[in-house]
Design a protein around this motif. Sequence first.
Motif, short mmCIF file in Angstrom:
data_model
loop_
_atom_site.label_atom_id
_atom_site.label_comp_id
_atom_site.label_asym_id
_atom_site.label_seq_id
_atom_site.Cartn_x
_atom_site.Cartn_y
_atom_site.Cartn_z
N ALA A 187 0.89 -0.95 -0.08
CA ALA A 187 0.06 0.18 -0.03
C ALA A 187 0.75 1.20 0.12
N LEU A 188 1.91 1.20 0.82
CA LEU A 188 2.93 2.45 0.69
C LEU A 188 3.43 2.57 -0.58
N ALA A 189 3.92 1.49 -1.00
CA ALA A 189 4.73 1.77 -2.19
C ALA A 189 3.82 1.88 -3.40
N ASN A 190 2.71 1.46 -3.48
CA ASN A 190 1.75 1.46 -4.86
C ASN A 190 0.62 2.55 -4.61
N GLY A 191 0.43 3.26 -3.40
CA GLY A 191 -0.62 4.32 -3.15
C GLY A 191 -0.66 5.14 -4.39
N PRO A 192 0.50 5.73 -4.57
CA PRO A 192 0.68 6.87 -5.62
C PRO A 192 0.16 6.35 -7.27
N ALA A 193 0.52 5.19 -7.29
CA ALA A 193 0.06 4.56 -8.65
C ALA A 193 -1.35 4.54 -8.62
N LEU A 194 -2.10 3.98 -7.57
CA LEU A 194 -3.32 3.63 -7.47
C LEU A 194 -4.06 5.17 -7.63
N GLU A 195 -3.80 6.15 -7.02
CA GLU A 195 -4.15 7.52 -7.16
C GLU A 195 -4.12 8.07 -8.40
N SER A 196 -2.92 7.92 -9.21
CA SER A 196 -2.77 8.45 -10.48
C SER A 196 -3.83 7.65 -11.43
N ALA A 197 -3.81 6.39 -11.29
CA ALA A 197 -4.71 5.53 -12.26
C ALA A 197 -6.29 6.12 -11.75
N GLN A 198 -6.50 6.16 -10.59
CA GLN A 198 -7.99 6.95 -10.22
C GLN A 198 -8.21 8.09 -11.08
N CYS A 199 -7.13 9.04 -11.04
CA CYS A 199 -7.24 10.28 -11.79
C CYS A 199 -7.46 10.15 -12.99
N VAL A 200 -6.62 9.13 -13.81
CA VAL A 200 -6.71 9.09 -15.23
C VAL A 200 -8.16 8.45 -15.47
N TYR A 201 -8.74 7.58 -14.78
CA TYR A 201 -9.90 6.91 -15.08
C TYR A 201 -10.99 8.03 -15.06
N ASP A 202 -10.78 8.84 -13.86
CA ASP A 202 -12.13 10.13 -13.57
C ASP A 202 -12.03 10.97 -14.67
N ALA A 203 -10.69 11.36 -15.12
CA ALA A 203 -10.48 12.31 -16.18
C ALA A 203 -11.18 11.80 -17.57
N SER A 204 -11.00 10.37 -17.75
CA SER A 204 -11.50 9.92 -18.99
C SER A 204 -12.97 9.81 -19.08
N LYS A 205 -13.60 9.63 -17.70
CA LYS A 205 -15.15 9.48 -17.76
C LYS A 205 -15.70 10.95 -17.62
N ARG A 206 -14.99 12.11 -17.01
CA ARG A 206 -15.45 13.51 -17.47
C ARG A 206 -15.26 13.91 -19.11
N GLY A 207 -14.20 13.41 -19.68
CA GLY A 207 -13.90 13.79 -20.78
C GLY A 207 -15.01 13.39 -21.89
N ASP A 208 -15.52 12.46 -21.79
CA ASP A 208 -16.40 11.95 -22.82
C ASP A 208 -17.71 11.23 -22.30
N GLY A 209 -18.64 11.89 -22.02
CA GLY A 209 -19.98 11.21 -21.46
C GLY A 209 -20.65 10.25 -22.20
N LEU A 210 -20.10 9.97 -23.52
CA LEU A 210 -20.77 8.97 -24.33
C LEU A 210 -20.05 7.63 -24.25
N GLN A 211 -18.80 7.42 -23.35
CA GLN A 211 -18.30 5.99 -23.05
C GLN A 211 -19.31 5.25 -22.31
N GLU A 212 -19.21 4.05 -22.62
CA GLU A 212 -20.07 3.09 -21.86
C GLU A 212 -19.34 2.31 -20.79
N ASP A 213 -19.78 2.05 -19.72
CA ASP A 213 -19.14 1.11 -18.61
C ASP A 213 -18.88 -0.12 -19.29
N ILE A 214 -17.74 -0.94 -18.92
CA ILE A 214 -17.77 -2.33 -19.50
C ILE A 214 -18.28 -3.03 -18.51
#
Length: 126
Positions: free
Chosen positions: A99-126
């Motif tokens: 958790a200590l070593a990978n917390g920043p990577a998780l946070e980064s992945a969450q930001c990328v995911y959230d940005a991709s969902k905000r950027g295109d409201g037409l994307q469908e959930d898998i």
Amino acid sequence: MLELPLDVAATRPVLDHIANKWTVLILSVLCTQPARFNDLKRRLDGITHKALSEALKRLERNGLISRKVLPTQPIGVEYTITDLGCSLREPFAALYNWALANGPALESAQCVYDASKRGDGLQEDI
């Protein structure tokens, strides 16, 4: 390494008892030394009185900690990890270090995911 096929029926009940955030943190605190209720509450920032009380009861029921009433005024209670609880030290330490070593990577992945969902409201959930 996990062996496949996974025996979900055998492992799920056990993991339900030990694989939550408060259990991991409570046992991690008690691995170093016994502690009283209020000491645990102070050390576990964010836990409520009710959540700590319920978690301690579950851990005692599962044989991972023991509870000792102290002959003090007012009466105090001390919690100690059992041998069974201590057997979780190594896997919990590995999880904590991960958790200590990978917390920043998780946070980064969450930001990328959230940005991709905000950027295109037409994307469908898998």
